[in-house]
Design an enzyme around this catalytic site. Structure first.
Site, short mmCIF file in Angstrom:
data_model
loop_
_atom_site.label_atom_id
_atom_site.label_comp_id
_atom_site.label_asym_id
_atom_site.label_seq_id
_atom_site.Cartn_x
_atom_site.Cartn_y
_atom_site.Cartn_z
N LYS A 183 29.79 40.22 18.79
CA LYS A 183 28.62 39.60 19.41
C LYS A 183 27.53 40.65 19.66
O LYS A 183 26.38 40.48 19.26
CB LYS A 183 28.99 38.92 20.74
CG LYS A 183 27.85 38.11 21.31
CD LYS A 183 28.01 37.80 22.78
CE LYS A 183 27.25 38.81 23.60
NZ LYS A 183 27.26 38.56 25.03
N ASP A 202 27.67 33.57 21.65
CA ASP A 202 27.83 33.82 23.08
C ASP A 202 28.30 32.52 23.72
O ASP A 202 28.67 31.57 23.02
CB ASP A 202 26.50 34.30 23.69
CG ASP A 202 25.53 33.16 23.88
OD1 ASP A 202 25.66 32.14 23.18
OD2 ASP A 202 24.65 33.26 24.77
#
Ligand code: SF4
Length: 285
Positions: A183, A202
């Site tokens: 991420k 996310d």
């Protein structure tokens, strides 16, 4: 709710979103068959509540059909044409630090903290000269400050010792930095370097991708792989930004504002708060 106050509802035809929808299904078997899935399931607003009980997707419905994905992307574009990362930064290093600090915290909270830290320690070399304990008081308010301090200082040391003090623009190298998983690497690559190497997953992308049935997975890495398969590469970066904004403004984890959502008549999430279409019990956050 006060008498006479009615939530804004989408037009029955979906024409506000330029989408054609079929007539409301009646209760007969024949007409249920005709209204199978996708854009064809709109019901009149007044009947929506009782008619939108969670159900299995109708036979033949394909949530990742290219035309459905294209329609979702189009609507996101109309809603959020120019969005980008909300973390304040002026360099790849600052964005890396801000992203590490944003785990389990809000962007607003991180943006409150980072200007002070970068004033105190202007360069990556300044961070590399610290011990994690020295940084802890500065990042305390973002939560999980011991781990975050360790990650930030560890990443700085590695960037200085192995990458000449420059944040690498390569996913494999980024992933070798302490505290950097896909991420964070995708945020830095996409937002700063404009390189689409993956899709940022996310908490918002996780939740909304499941609600929109773009994935059935719950592991972020598997969700990313599903999104990579169905999204055109040129949309990988923008899609995440748009979905993150949608999650902040409309599609909340609890009580999403479905009656105000421009995706409403193509969203079959099982945990919608209001619906004009069939809801699918397994499509939820
Ligand atoms: S209709 Fe509701 S659940 Fe679906 S995307 Fe919009 S806000 Fe989220």
């Amino acid at each position: 709710m006060a008498r006479g106050v009615v939530p804004r509802q989408p037009a029955r035809t979906g024409r506000q979103d330029k989408v054609s929808v079929a007539r409301a299904p009646s209760r007969t078997k024949t007409s249920q068959k005709k209204t199978a899935g996708g854009l064809k399931n709109a019901l009149p607003g007044s009947k929506a509540k009782q008619a939108s009980k969670s159900a299995k997707p109708s036979k033949g419905y394909n949530p990742i059909a290219p035309e459905r994905v294209t329609e979702i992307l189009k609507r996101l574009n109309d809603l959020y044409p120019d969005v980008t990362c909300a973390l304040t930064h002026t360099s790849a290093w600052e964005l890396l630090v801000a992203t590490i600090l944003s785990a389990q915290s809000t962007d607003v909270n991180v943006n409150r903290v980072t200007p002070e830290i970068f004033k105190k320690y202007p360069t990556v070399q300044d961070f590399a000269a610290l011990t994690p304990e020295q940084l802890e008081p500065d990042v305390r308010s973002t939560g999980f400050f011991r781990n975050k301090s360790k990650s930030v200082v560890g990443a700085a040391k590695k960037i200085v010792s192995e990458f000449g003090g420059i944040v690498p623009d390569d996913i494999e190298k980024l992933l070798t930095l302490p505290g950097v998983a896909r991420k964070t690497a995708n945020v830095v690559l996409g937002t700063w370097f404009k390189k689409a190497e993956g899709v940022v997953v996310d908490t918002h992308v996780h939740r909304i991708s499941r609600r929109l049935e773009l994935t059935k997975e719950s592991d972020p890495q598997k969700i990313e792989q599903d999104l990579i398969k169905i999204l055109p590469r040129e949309r990988w970066i923008l899609f995440s930004h748009q979905v993150i904004w949608h999650g902040r403004k409309i599609c909340f984890a609890r009580k999403p504002k479905c009656a105000e959502c421009a995706l409403e008549n193509i969203c079959h999430a099982g945990d919608k708060t209001w619906s004009t279409v069939e809801m699918h019990k397994n499509a939820k956050a």
